[in-house]
Scaffold this motif. Structure first.
Motif, PDB file in Angstrom:
ATOM      1  N   HIS A  21      -3.392 -13.228 -22.769  1.00 18.58           N
ATOM      2  CA  HIS A  21      -4.403 -13.902 -21.939  1.00 18.58           C
ATOM      3  C   HIS A  21      -4.838 -13.035 -20.768  1.00 18.58           C
ATOM      4  N   LYS A  22      -4.862 -11.717 -21.022  1.00 19.17           N
ATOM      5  CA  LYS A  22      -5.335 -10.720 -20.056  1.00 19.17           C
ATOM      6  C   LYS A  22      -4.511 -10.680 -18.768  1.00 19.17           C
ATOM      7  N   GLN A  23      -3.269 -11.157 -18.847  1.00 20.45           N
ATOM      8  CA  GLN A  23      -2.375 -10.948 -17.712  1.00 20.45           C
ATOM      9  C   GLN A  23      -2.046  -9.462 -17.626  1.00 20.45           C
ATOM     10  N   ASP A  24      -1.732  -8.995 -16.441  1.00 21.80           N
ATOM     11  CA  ASP A  24      -1.374  -7.586 -16.264  1.00 21.80           C
ATOM     12  C   ASP A  24       0.093  -7.432 -16.652  1.00 21.80           C
ATOM     13  N   LYS A  25       0.337  -6.880 -17.858  1.00 24.84           N
ATOM     14  CA  LYS A  25       1.676  -6.912 -18.428  1.00 24.84           C
ATOM     15  C   LYS A  25       2.738  -6.265 -17.545  1.00 24.84           C
ATOM     16  N   GLY A  26       2.391  -5.166 -16.922  1.00 22.15           N
ATOM     17  CA  GLY A  26       3.386  -4.482 -16.098  1.00 22.15           C
ATOM     18  C   GLY A  26       3.899  -5.328 -14.955  1.00 22.15           C
ATOM     19  N   LEU A  27       3.088  -6.271 -14.499  1.00 26.98           N
ATOM     20  CA  LEU A  27       3.457  -7.106 -13.359  1.00 26.98           C
ATOM     21  C   LEU A  27       4.011  -8.468 -13.768  1.00 26.98           C
ATOM     22  N   VAL A  28       3.970  -8.765 -15.061  1.00 26.46           N
ATOM     23  CA  VAL A  28       4.512 -10.042 -15.550  1.00 26.46           C
ATOM     24  C   VAL A  28       6.035 -10.016 -15.379  1.00 26.46           C
ATOM     25  N   ILE A  58      -4.367  -2.402  -8.507  1.00 24.28           N
ATOM     26  CA  ILE A  58      -3.917  -1.082  -8.071  1.00 24.28           C
ATOM     27  C   ILE A  58      -2.962  -1.183  -6.877  1.00 24.28           C
ATOM     28  N   GLU A  59      -3.302  -2.024  -5.914  1.00 24.61           N
ATOM     29  CA  GLU A  59      -2.481  -2.112  -4.701  1.00 24.61           C
ATOM     30  C   GLU A  59      -1.068  -2.604  -5.006  1.00 24.61           C
ATOM     31  N   GLN A  60      -0.949  -3.527  -5.950  1.00 20.91           N
ATOM     32  CA  GLN A  60       0.385  -4.006  -6.315  1.00 20.91           C
ATOM     33  C   GLN A  60       1.204  -2.897  -6.956  1.00 20.91           C
ATOM     34  N   TYR A  61       0.566  -2.098  -7.803  1.00 22.14           N
ATOM     35  CA  TYR A  61       1.289  -0.978  -8.416  1.00 22.14           C
ATOM     36  C   TYR A  61       1.641   0.084  -7.372  1.00 22.14           C
ATOM     37  N   GLN A  62       0.785   0.296  -6.398  1.00 25.04           N
ATOM     38  CA  GLN A  62       1.074   1.288  -5.362  1.00 25.04           C
ATOM     39  C   GLN A  62       2.316   0.914  -4.553  1.00 25.04           C
ATOM     40  N   GLN A  63       2.609  -0.368  -4.476  1.00 26.86           N
ATOM     41  CA  GLN A  63       3.793  -0.814  -3.730  1.00 26.86           C
ATOM     42  C   GLN A  63       5.094  -0.359  -4.387  1.00 26.86           C
ATOM     43  N   LEU A  64       5.007   0.123  -5.626  1.00 30.08           N
ATOM     44  CA  LEU A  64       6.191   0.645  -6.313  1.00 30.08           C
ATOM     45  C   LEU A  64       6.504   2.072  -5.890  1.00 30.08           C
TER      46      LEU A  64
END
Length: 197
Positions: A21-28, A58-64
């Motif tokens: 359902h187009k969720q961002d898999k990496g953040l699930v 992008i910003e959520q991934y940058q927090q990693l």
């Protein structure tokens, strides 16, 4: 583990995840941790630099705290577009590619992929489960950047067709089938989380 020097890594998190359902898999979340954190844990022991390929959030991934790179074009062109983005950014001779949605990846399996590519002096080493290849688990020479650029410019998307243009090998990781357990749907997510308990 005999870690090679000069290896870049990329975690592919740039897809649209239509079946989820187009969720961002990496953040699930999987067992209360974002799915990509399992990929990070597996790949960091075997690489010298790491990128996350993402085209949204992008910003959520940058927090990693790893550099986030996006596809050159914004048409969600598939895994090869993410690989190409990483080849443009990486500093080392070898690029290790893994997906963001396989929480049971191990550093040992990834090291085997790297070692076998080096041993065979192959352009590309691809994970093999005894029956089929899993092309988003691969170690490739960074020198293939121009080849991949040309391939994508022709409108091509199929990974295995690009492999055929090069000296590529399968690396048998069938002794660890859980390595390949990936999550494409919310149902699979629930099933795997239940198995883990």
């Amino acid at each position: 583990m005999n870690k090679q020097s000069g290896v870049s890594g990329v975690i592919l998190a740039g897809g649209l995840a239509r079946r989820m359902h187009k969720q961002d898999k990496g953040l699930v979340p999987f067992n209360n941790k974002a799915m990509i954190t399992y990929a990070i844990q597996a790949i960091t022991p075997v690489v010298d630099e790491l990128f996350i390929n993402a085209n949204r959030n992008i910003e959520q991934y940058q927090q990693l705290n790893y550099p986030v790179i996006s596809d050159v074009n914004d048409d969600f062109a598939g895994p090869l577009a993410g690989v190409y983005a990483a080849l443009n950014a990486c500093r080392h001779d070898v690029l290790l590619v893994i997906p963001c949605d396989s929480p049971f990846i191990t550093a040992k399996g990834l090291q085997a992929l790297l070692n076998e590519r080096e041993h065979c002096q192959a352009d590309i080493a691809v994970a093999f489960d005894g029956e089929r290849i899993h092309p988003v688990f691969m170690a490739i020479k960074s020198a293939l950047k121009k080849s991949l650029q040309d391939y994508l410019a022709q409108g091509e998307r199929k990974i295995d067709r690009w492999f055929e243009q090069h000296h590529w090998i399968k690396v048998d990781l069938s002794a660890n089938p859980e390595f390949f357990s990936n999550i494409n749907t919310l149902e699979q997510l629930a099933d795997l989380a239940t198995q883990e308990r």
